[in-house]
Every structure is written in C-alpha cells, then in structure tokens.
Design an enzyme around this catalytic site. Sequence first.
Site, PDB file in Angstrom:
ATOM      1  N   LYS A  11      18.064  12.522   4.493  1.00  0.00           N
ATOM      2  CA  LYS A  11      18.196  11.711   5.711  1.00  0.00           C
ATOM      3  C   LYS A  11      18.725  10.320   5.319  1.00  0.00           C
ATOM      4  O   LYS A  11      19.502  10.216   4.371  1.00  0.00           O
ATOM      5  CB  LYS A  11      16.867  11.659   6.457  1.00  0.00           C
ATOM      6  CG  LYS A  11      16.312  13.070   6.690  1.00  0.00           C
ATOM      7  CD  LYS A  11      15.187  13.145   7.652  1.00  0.00           C
ATOM      8  CE  LYS A  11      14.749  14.595   7.798  1.00  0.00           C
ATOM      9  NZ  LYS A  11      13.691  14.776   8.759  1.00  0.00           N
ATOM     10  N   HIS A  94      21.468  19.038  12.984  1.00  0.00           N
ATOM     11  CA  HIS A  94      20.052  18.740  12.738  1.00  0.00           C
ATOM     12  C   HIS A  94      19.437  18.217  14.045  1.00  0.00           C
ATOM     13  O   HIS A  94      20.100  17.527  14.807  1.00  0.00           O
ATOM     14  CB  HIS A  94      19.930  17.702  11.621  1.00  0.00           C
ATOM     15  CG  HIS A  94      18.516  17.506  11.177  1.00  0.00           C
ATOM     16  ND1 HIS A  94      17.623  16.738  11.886  1.00  0.00           N
ATOM     17  CD2 HIS A  94      17.823  18.024  10.135  1.00  0.00           C
ATOM     18  CE1 HIS A  94      16.441  16.776  11.273  1.00  0.00           C
ATOM     19  NE2 HIS A  94      16.536  17.553  10.217  1.00  0.00           N
ATOM     20  N   GLU A  96      17.564  15.831  14.654  1.00  0.00           N
ATOM     21  CA  GLU A  96      17.649  14.372  14.815  1.00  0.00           C
ATOM     22  C   GLU A  96      19.023  13.978  15.341  1.00  0.00           C
ATOM     23  O   GLU A  96      19.160  13.033  16.117  1.00  0.00           O
ATOM     24  CB  GLU A  96      17.337  13.677  13.475  1.00  0.00           C
ATOM     25  CG  GLU A  96      15.848  13.745  13.170  1.00  0.00           C
ATOM     26  CD  GLU A  96      15.505  13.716  11.693  1.00  0.00           C
ATOM     27  OE1 GLU A  96      16.357  13.375  10.864  1.00  0.00           O
ATOM     28  OE2 GLU A  96      14.336  14.050  11.373  1.00  0.00           O
ATOM     29  N   GLY A 172       8.616  16.290   9.829  1.00  0.00           N
ATOM     30  CA  GLY A 172       8.062  14.975   9.492  1.00  0.00           C
ATOM     31  C   GLY A 172       6.671  14.724  10.042  1.00  0.00           C
ATOM     32  O   GLY A 172       6.181  13.597  10.023  1.00  0.00           O
TER      33      GLY A 172
HETATM   34  P1  PGA Z   1      10.532  17.282   6.782  1.00  0.00           P
HETATM   35  O1  PGA Z   1      12.019  17.331   7.387  1.00  0.00           O
HETATM   36  O2  PGA Z   1      10.500  18.202   5.600  1.00  0.00           O
HETATM   37  O3  PGA Z   1      10.313  15.844   6.423  1.00  0.00           O
HETATM   38  O4  PGA Z   1       9.603  17.753   7.873  1.00  0.00           O
HETATM   39  C1  PGA Z   1      12.758  18.522   7.388  1.00  0.00           C
HETATM   40  C2  PGA Z   1      14.106  18.282   8.024  1.00  0.00           C
HETATM   41  O5  PGA Z   1      14.193  17.507   8.988  1.00  0.00           O
HETATM   42  O6  PGA Z   1      15.122  18.847   7.584  1.00  0.00           O
END
Ligand code: PGA
Length: 251
Positions: A11, A94, A96, A172
């Site tokens: 990220k 993704h 996000e 997350g």
């Molecule tokens: P995370 O994120 O392992 O921090 O939950 C995974 C991702 O968003 O690809």
Amino acid sequence: MRKKVIAGNWKMNMLPNETIEYIENLSKLVKNSENEVILCVPYVDLFYALLIAQNTNIKIGAQNMHFEEKGAYTGEVSAKMLKSINVEYVIIGHSERRQYFNETDETVNKKVKAAFENGLKPIVCVGETLEEREEGKTADKITMQTELALKDLTPEQVQNTIIAYEPIWAIGTGKTATSEDANNSIKEIRKKIAEIYGQNIAQRVIIQYGGSVKSKNAKELFNMSDIDGGLVGGASLDPQEFSKIVNFNEN
Ligand code: PGA
C-alpha cells in the site's frame, strides 16, 4: 496442481531506502521457497525493488495502473510504462481503490485488458462488504465482480489472471474469514469461471485469499483446497513476518 502464490501489498508504505533493505533481508529468508513470492510496491519504489530483486526469486508488481497507454492523464502511470522497467504484476481493483478512487467493474475490466496487452499479469481483487455479507449476498457480489473483471478476455488470459478474494470487512481489521468460509467463497468464484470458461481453465486459475493474513493463520488458510496463497497487506511490511507467511508450509 496449482502452486501457491504469496503477494505482499505494501500500500502507501516504504521509502526507496527501506525497500532496498527490506528486499535484501527478505531474499535471504525466502530463497528456498517453492511458493511464488511477489511484492507489490509504490511506484517510486519499483525501480529500486526491481534492481535489488534481480537474481532472487522475488517478483515485483505495482499496485495500480491506468488503462490508457499514454496521454493527458496527469498523475497516472500506464501498463506500458510499468512493463518498460520490467514490472511483472499489477494489482487491479483493490477495494481501497474502488472505495476511495472510484474504480468500477468497468474500469477494472479495461485495466485487466490493458495489463495483458502489455504483458503484465493482473492480480484482480474482489470482495464483499460486511453489509453484503450479512444480507447473504457474498456469492452474488464476488461472482459478479469476477465475471465483469474477466469480460471479453481470451481463455488463455483468464487462465493467467490471479484473483484475490478479499472480504472488505477483513482488510486491516484483524478479522479474518474462517478458512472454511474463505474456501467456500473461492469455490464460488471458481465455479463461476468454470460456467463461463470451462472446468479446465477454472482449475488452473490462481485464487488467493486476502484480509488480515498473518504468519499465525497463513498455514490453515493456505492449506485449504481452493485457496492458492494470499494477498498480504499489513503483515507484508516486516520481512521476518512476511517470510514466515511465504514459508508457511515449511514448519
Ligand atoms: P491486510 O490487507 O492484510 O492488511 O488486511 C490486505 C489487502 O488489503 O490486500
């Protein structure tokens, strides 16, 4: 037999100097792994990552790209640009990016096509929200996202697409889907691919799980029949922790 593919998604973390140190460390820790190791890093880190990962078994990916080849798209980076410096993978869609940057199933599909046209391998993310899950809509949501992402691809391209099933409520948050739940969702995705492209192709597609994967839960998740590895966010920021996830089958 499908191989296990473990990808780190940094990220918006890590500076170039941190990237160099990280990959120097990780490469020693995963050099004997039979699993595929990918690191998806911020654009500014790509060049350094590619340089340090040369002659290691670590592959490098980007986290996004634009679907146009070039032009007046201030701030964007194209698949052709990524390919020109030997990037191999790119995360597309993704959650996000869907949530904060208005990515839609349509732009995801355009990006997947542009990635293949330029020789990049896409890692396409799908996943349901907590609300959708509670309403019993998980399978509908993720199979629809998969179908739209793969629309108009050739069977060979479909076979070379990596899909990451990431329930949005598990990203997350420290909450993971149970391994059975994750496996069942991934089976739904595979079933949909089989309906459209045939069982032969569906059985070859790598489908990862993502969402709070850690060294503590990786083994249980990745040993499930249909889970072909993981897309790892937070836990990929530490080379020690990430190496344990990559080496999940070694102890
Ligand atoms: P995370 O994120 O392992 O921090 O939950 C995974 C991702 O968003 O690809």
